[in-house]
Scaffold this motif. Structure first.
Motif, PDB file in Angstrom:
ATOM      1  N   PHE A  27      13.626 -13.167 -10.284  1.00  0.00           N
ATOM      2  CA  PHE A  27      13.137 -12.614  -9.017  1.00  0.00           C
ATOM      3  C   PHE A  27      11.607 -12.712  -8.930  1.00  0.00           C
ATOM      4  CE2 PHE A  27      11.584  -9.164  -6.374  1.00  0.00           C
ATOM      5  CZ  PHE A  27      12.449  -9.138  -5.292  1.00  0.00           C
ATOM      6  N   TYR A  28      10.927 -12.256  -9.958  1.00  0.00           N
ATOM      7  CA  TYR A  28       9.455 -12.298  -9.943  1.00  0.00           C
ATOM      8  C   TYR A  28       8.912 -13.652 -10.425  1.00  0.00           C
ATOM      9  CZ  TYR A  28       8.815  -7.399  -8.613  1.00  0.00           C
ATOM     10  OH  TYR A  28       8.791  -6.203  -7.919  1.00  0.00           O
ATOM     11  N   ASP A  29       9.756 -14.452 -11.030  1.00  0.00           N
ATOM     12  CA  ASP A  29       9.479 -15.848 -11.416  1.00  0.00           C
ATOM     13  C   ASP A  29       8.030 -16.071 -11.888  1.00  0.00           C
ATOM     14  OD1 ASP A  29       9.717 -18.507 -11.851  1.00  0.00           O
ATOM     15  OD2 ASP A  29      10.450 -19.035  -9.851  1.00  0.00           O
ATOM     16  N   ILE A  80      -3.946  -0.221  -8.993  1.00  0.00           N
ATOM     17  CA  ILE A  80      -3.611   1.043  -9.667  1.00  0.00           C
ATOM     18  C   ILE A  80      -2.090   1.259  -9.632  1.00  0.00           C
ATOM     19  CG2 ILE A  80      -5.785   1.998  -8.768  1.00  0.00           C
ATOM     20  CD1 ILE A  80      -2.785   4.023  -8.036  1.00  0.00           C
ATOM     21  N   ASP A  81      -1.599   1.847 -10.716  1.00  0.00           N
ATOM     22  CA  ASP A  81      -0.165   2.157 -10.807  1.00  0.00           C
ATOM     23  C   ASP A  81      -0.005   3.258 -11.846  1.00  0.00           C
ATOM     24  OD1 ASP A  81       2.529   0.358  -9.941  1.00  0.00           O
ATOM     25  OD2 ASP A  81       2.824   1.767 -11.599  1.00  0.00           O
ATOM     26  N   PHE A  82       1.029   4.106 -11.699  1.00  0.00           N
ATOM     27  CA  PHE A  82       1.170   5.197 -12.678  1.00  0.00           C
ATOM     28  C   PHE A  82       1.991   4.800 -13.897  1.00  0.00           C
ATOM     29  CE2 PHE A  82       5.003   7.957 -10.962  1.00  0.00           C
ATOM     30  CZ  PHE A  82       5.817   6.840 -10.955  1.00  0.00           C
ATOM     31  N   ASN A 107      -1.462   8.192 -11.381  1.00  0.00           N
ATOM     32  CA  ASN A 107      -0.658   8.582 -10.235  1.00  0.00           C
ATOM     33  C   ASN A 107      -1.571   8.487  -9.004  1.00  0.00           C
ATOM     34  OD1 ASN A 107       0.741  10.117  -8.194  1.00  0.00           O
ATOM     35  ND2 ASN A 107       1.932  11.057  -9.858  1.00  0.00           N
ATOM     36  N   ILE A 108      -1.055   7.968  -7.930  1.00  0.00           N
ATOM     37  CA  ILE A 108      -1.882   7.803  -6.734  1.00  0.00           C
ATOM     38  C   ILE A 108      -2.517   9.138  -6.302  1.00  0.00           C
ATOM     39  CG2 ILE A 108       0.057   8.031  -5.123  1.00  0.00           C
ATOM     40  CD1 ILE A 108      -1.173   5.860  -3.448  1.00  0.00           C
ATOM     41  N   TYR A 109      -1.777  10.230  -6.486  1.00  0.00           N
ATOM     42  CA  TYR A 109      -2.289  11.528  -6.047  1.00  0.00           C
ATOM     43  C   TYR A 109      -3.419  12.058  -6.943  1.00  0.00           C
ATOM     44  CZ  TYR A 109       1.655  11.671  -2.822  1.00  0.00           C
ATOM     45  OH  TYR A 109       2.542  11.379  -1.813  1.00  0.00           O
TER      46      TYR A 109
HETATM   47  C1  LIG Z   1       8.229  -1.727  -5.893  1.00  0.00           C
HETATM   48  S1  LIG Z   1       6.878  -1.550  -6.952  1.00  0.00           S
HETATM   49  C2  LIG Z   1       5.483  -2.245  -6.213  1.00  0.00           C
HETATM   50  C3  LIG Z   1       5.718  -3.215  -5.234  1.00  0.00           C
HETATM   51  C4  LIG Z   1       5.034  -4.537  -5.353  1.00  0.00           C
HETATM   52  N1  LIG Z   1       5.157  -5.114  -4.054  1.00  0.00           N
HETATM   53  C5  LIG Z   1       5.688  -5.447  -6.360  1.00  0.00           C
HETATM   54  O1  LIG Z   1       6.841  -5.832  -6.142  1.00  0.00           O
HETATM   55  O2  LIG Z   1       5.085  -5.803  -7.363  1.00  0.00           O
HETATM   56  C6  LIG Z   1       6.476   0.158  -6.832  1.00  0.00           C
HETATM   57  C7  LIG Z   1       5.401   0.590  -7.829  1.00  0.00           C
HETATM   58  O3  LIG Z   1       4.981   1.915  -7.477  1.00  0.00           O
HETATM   59  C8  LIG Z   1       4.620   2.578  -8.673  1.00  0.00           C
HETATM   60  N2  LIG Z   1       4.603   4.018  -8.371  1.00  0.00           N
HETATM   61  C9  LIG Z   1       5.636   4.795  -7.971  1.00  0.00           C
HETATM   62  N3  LIG Z   1       5.212   6.061  -7.744  1.00  0.00           N
HETATM   63  C10 LIG Z   1       3.873   6.070  -8.002  1.00  0.00           C
HETATM   64  C11 LIG Z   1       2.871   7.080  -7.943  1.00  0.00           C
HETATM   65  N4  LIG Z   1       3.165   8.345  -7.590  1.00  0.00           N
HETATM   66  N5  LIG Z   1       1.595   6.749  -8.260  1.00  0.00           N
HETATM   67  C12 LIG Z   1       1.275   5.472  -8.631  1.00  0.00           C
HETATM   68  N6  LIG Z   1       2.203   4.475  -8.736  1.00  0.00           N
HETATM   69  C13 LIG Z   1       3.487   4.776  -8.402  1.00  0.00           C
HETATM   70  C14 LIG Z   1       5.648   2.124  -9.684  1.00  0.00           C
HETATM   71  O4  LIG Z   1       5.237   2.299 -11.015  1.00  0.00           O
HETATM   72  C15 LIG Z   1       5.859   0.661  -9.289  1.00  0.00           C
HETATM   73  O5  LIG Z   1       5.086  -0.198 -10.095  1.00  0.00           O
END
Ligand SMILES: C[S@@+](CC[C@H](N)C(=O)[O-])C[C@H]1O[C@@H](n2cnc3c(N)ncnc32)[C@H](O)[C@@H]1O
Length: 267
Positions: A27-29, A80-82, A107-109
């Motif tokens: 999927f992410y290839d 950024i990502d948690f 965390n985004i918050y």
């Molecule tokens: C579907 S993925 C990201 C979508 C991106 N389009 C992709 O496919 O690479 C969702 C991401 O949101 C992150 N995530 C979920 N809740 C979060 C939060 N509260 N704070 C930061 N990151 C969060 C997850 O770790 C995940 O990597």
């Protein structure tokens, strides 16, 4: 422990488990990505326009494909990502393709604790806000990190499709936000349905009006809103490819909104 922390902990566990599976998935290839250095779709590319030398904050960047793609177009990007695993893999991918981007695990918050500068663009896409319980707080954070006249761009799955059960055969959830989360136990992942992972997830639906009004109330002027009857990803059950790279539900092809994009300016 607060209830909300229980939800975040469960979701973080799920995303940490998913990262390696996604990194290796068809999927992410990643093999193709390493050659093309682009994972962005025409929907968001059109909204982004020329991003050369722009500073971009990429929210919920997962393992960095889109972040690196933005950097490859000449932007200075912070993803950024948690999920610790996601950030680790994002750094690894950035080294593999030799394209520089900054990555922060947060965390985004809580982001204001580890980041304190403003950006030309804040970007987020596909499968992000459904993990967030409070869209008003999210909009405040989007606005906080934007320079005056900076742009916010989101391409996201349409809230309409989150009303459906997992097999997309029946309407199961409210279109409207509820403070209690939608709890589901998910076997496999959208990127690899047969993978051996079974975990609980907590999500929240956000109607289009909630997204738009939260942004307006935090000083953003909506410049465009577009809805699309297809998904650029084959990531739900019962989809067929109607045209190259356009996936629609087999049972109601081209009849419902599947994705939207929105562009707004910080005033
Ligand atoms: C579907 S993925 C990201 C979508 C991106 N389009 C992709 O496919 O690479 C969702 C991401 O949101 C992150 N995530 C979920 N809740 C979060 C939060 N509260 N704070 C930061 N990151 C969060 C997850 O770790 C995940 O990597």
């Amino acid at each position: 422990m607060k209830k909300i922390d229980k939800y975040f902990d469960a979701n973080k566990k799920l995303w940490n488990e998913r990262v390696n599976i996604h990194f290796e998935s068809e999927f992410y290839d990643n093999k193709k990505f390493i050659k093309t250095k682009n994972s962005l779709n025409s929907i968001e590319l059109e909204e982004l326009g020329n991003i050369k030398n722009k500073s971009i904050l990429h929210l919920q960047c997962h393992f960095g494909q889109d972040t690196i793609s933005l950097a490859n177009l000449g932007a200075k990007v912070t993803g950024i990502d948690f999920s610790e695993n996601a950030i680790e893999k994002a750094k690894e991918l950035s080294n593999i393709v030799n394209i520089k981007a900054d990555f922060i695990c947060s965390n985004i918050y809580d982001l204001k604790k580890s980041l304190n500068r403003k950006f030309d663009i804040v970007f987020t896409s596909y499968g992000t806000i459904g993990w967030l319980p409070d869209i008003n707080n999210w909009a405040e954070i989007v606005s906080y990190f934007l320079k005056r006249n900076g742009k916010f761009i989101i391409a996201e799955f349409h809230p309409y499709i989150w009303m459906f059960s997992n097999n997309f055969k029946e309407i199961k959830y409210s279109y409207f936000h509820t403070s209690a989360p939608i709890k589901e136990v998910i076997k496999g992942t959208y990127a690899d349905r047969n993978s051996d992972v079974k975990l609980v997830e907590y999500g929240w639906n956000h109607s289009l009006s909630d997204v738009i009004n939260s942004l307006i109330s935090h000083g953003l002027k909506i410049e465009s809103l577009k809805e699309f009857p297809y998904s650029p990803y084959n990531c739900f059950s019962n989809l067929i490819e109607s045209k190259k790279g356009k996936f629609v539900f087999k049972d109601f092809p081209n009849l419902i909104p599947m994705v939207y994009s929105l562009k707004a300016k910080k005033i």
